[in-house]
Design an enzyme around this catalytic site. Sequence first.
Site, PDB file in Angstrom:
ATOM      1  N   PRO A  83       1.227  -1.250  -0.535  1.00 19.52           N
ATOM      2  CG  PRO A  83      -0.225  -1.307   2.035  1.00 19.52           C
ATOM      3  CD  PRO A  83       0.389  -2.056   0.791  1.00 19.52           C
ATOM      4  N   GLY A 109      10.505  -5.896  -0.577  1.00 22.07           N
ATOM      5  CA  GLY A 109      11.177  -4.792  -1.189  1.00 22.07           C
ATOM      6  C   GLY A 109      13.082  -4.913  -1.001  1.00 22.07           C
ATOM      7  CD  GLU A 114      14.377 -10.885  -3.121  1.00 17.36           C
ATOM      8  OE1 GLU A 114      14.478 -10.300  -1.697  1.00 17.36           O
ATOM      9  OE2 GLU A 114      14.541 -10.469  -4.088  1.00 17.36           O
TER      10      GLU A 114
HETATM   11  P1  5GP Z   1       3.722  -3.728  -6.029  1.00 24.14           P
HETATM   12  O1  5GP Z   1       3.753  -4.013  -4.478  1.00 24.14           O
HETATM   13  O2  5GP Z   1       4.177  -2.247  -5.522  1.00 24.14           O
HETATM   14  O3  5GP Z   1       2.271  -4.239  -6.138  1.00 24.14           O
HETATM   15  O4  5GP Z   1       4.991  -4.703  -6.244  1.00 24.14           O
HETATM   16  C1  5GP Z   1       5.960  -4.053  -6.417  1.00 24.14           C
HETATM   17  C2  5GP Z   1       6.882  -4.066  -4.847  1.00 24.14           C
HETATM   18  O5  5GP Z   1       7.072  -5.385  -4.773  1.00 24.14           O
HETATM   19  C3  5GP Z   1       8.499  -3.571  -5.732  1.00 24.14           C
HETATM   20  O6  5GP Z   1       8.586  -2.310  -5.633  1.00 24.14           O
HETATM   21  C4  5GP Z   1       9.233  -4.347  -4.266  1.00 24.14           C
HETATM   22  O7  5GP Z   1       8.780  -3.864  -3.081  1.00 24.14           O
HETATM   23  C5  5GP Z   1       8.206  -5.481  -4.075  1.00 24.14           C
HETATM   24  N1  5GP Z   1       9.441  -6.571  -5.103  1.00 24.14           N
HETATM   25  C6  5GP Z   1       8.592  -7.342  -6.487  1.00 24.14           C
HETATM   26  N2  5GP Z   1       9.343  -7.694  -6.169  1.00 24.14           N
HETATM   27  C7  5GP Z   1      10.491  -8.768  -5.597  1.00 24.14           C
HETATM   28  C8  5GP Z   1      11.322  -9.566  -5.626  1.00 24.14           C
HETATM   29  O8  5GP Z   1      12.201  -9.787  -6.070  1.00 24.14           O
HETATM   30  N3  5GP Z   1      12.200  -8.858  -4.116  1.00 24.14           N
HETATM   31  C9  5GP Z   1      11.922  -8.628  -3.144  1.00 24.14           C
HETATM   32  N4  5GP Z   1      12.377  -8.403  -1.748  1.00 24.14           N
HETATM   33  N5  5GP Z   1      11.460  -7.387  -3.488  1.00 24.14           N
HETATM   34  C10 5GP Z   1      10.063  -7.268  -4.677  1.00 24.14           C
END
Ligand code: 5GP
Length: 333
Positions: A97, A168, A198
């Site tokens: 969010p 994140g 990760e």
């Molecule tokens: P949202 O939460 O904006 O719908 O999806 C994108 C967000 O998810 C990114 O800005 C990041 O915070 C998180 N995110 C997406 N892919 C990854 C990932 O592979 N690893 C991590 N740690 N966070 C991710």
Amino acid sequence: EQFLKALPKVELHAHLNGSLGIDSLRDLAERLNGSASDKFLELCFIRSEKDLDACFETFTFVHQLTSSPDGLRYATELAVRDFAHDNVQYVELRTTPKATANYSRREYLEIVIDAIIGARKKYPYIMVKLLPSINRAEPVDVAKETVSLALQLAQTHPDLILGIDLSGNPAKGRFSDFAPTLAKAREKGLKLVIHCAEINNPLEVKEMLEFGMSRCGHGSFLTMEEIKQLKERNVPVECCLTSNIKSGTVSSLKEHHLKRIMEAGAPKVICTDDSGVFDTTLTRELLLATETFGLTREDCIALTLEAVHHSFASDQERKKMVETVVNYAASLL
Ligand code: 5GP
């Protein structure tokens, strides 16, 4: 590939803003701005291998398209559409969010919930759930607000909001700072999915495993000992092959930890992570796993049933999903 495309799949690790395919991004940009510049759309994708920081930057471009209520609402519908088109029968979408000039964090979640309810009607084949995410690069106070909103909204939408995700940039923030907030969410009945191992950070992985989780995101740097520990606790690793290769956390498909996890007989689920940003689909991820590790059709069906088992769906919903998969398998005989 046709077999995998038609398989009624189950997606357990998908970030909303990362799950918009190129056509959806174009549709979204056209709807919001009247046209879509190819140059801008290129920025929303990762074509060749990048480092993790570059991947996180990519999201800032997609976020521009979802910074208005209309953009966010439509993006949610399109993400569901893309999964439905790939024959995904169940998806747990996760999203952070955000507060922009146009909406608050509460409004963000309300818009996404509304859009999911709308999309459920438009694409009745697919079941959609929501896991609000905590971005570990943001302050702990934001995480507290996210958990509090998730708990409030779960009361009115108990069949929709099922858990909390910690994601994140893993190089930012400290897990121990977020642990008390996550513990509160768990005490109040939300499931926890945590991006863990990760990157190579053994001390943090130890803390996370001691703390516990329902599913482990990525797990690329888990040791064999830790994989065994997860096996004992029946905690699956959410394996995202293309994502790990394109973000450079795993050196090649052959080296992917899915292999070690399978050899250990430990639980696993195959997921897309960000099907838009990494330009993939769940069909493609299963195909990559099949080609790289020689999986059979039976293995792919077993993997799908394993994903059903580890989903946060109700018993009744899981029973329905199992039936759908079993009927599909029977139709092939
Ligand atoms: P949202 O939460 O904006 O719908 O999806 C994108 C967000 O998810 C990114 O800005 C990041 O915070 C998180 N995110 C997406 N892919 C990854 C990932 O592979 N690893 C991590 N740690 N966070 C991710």
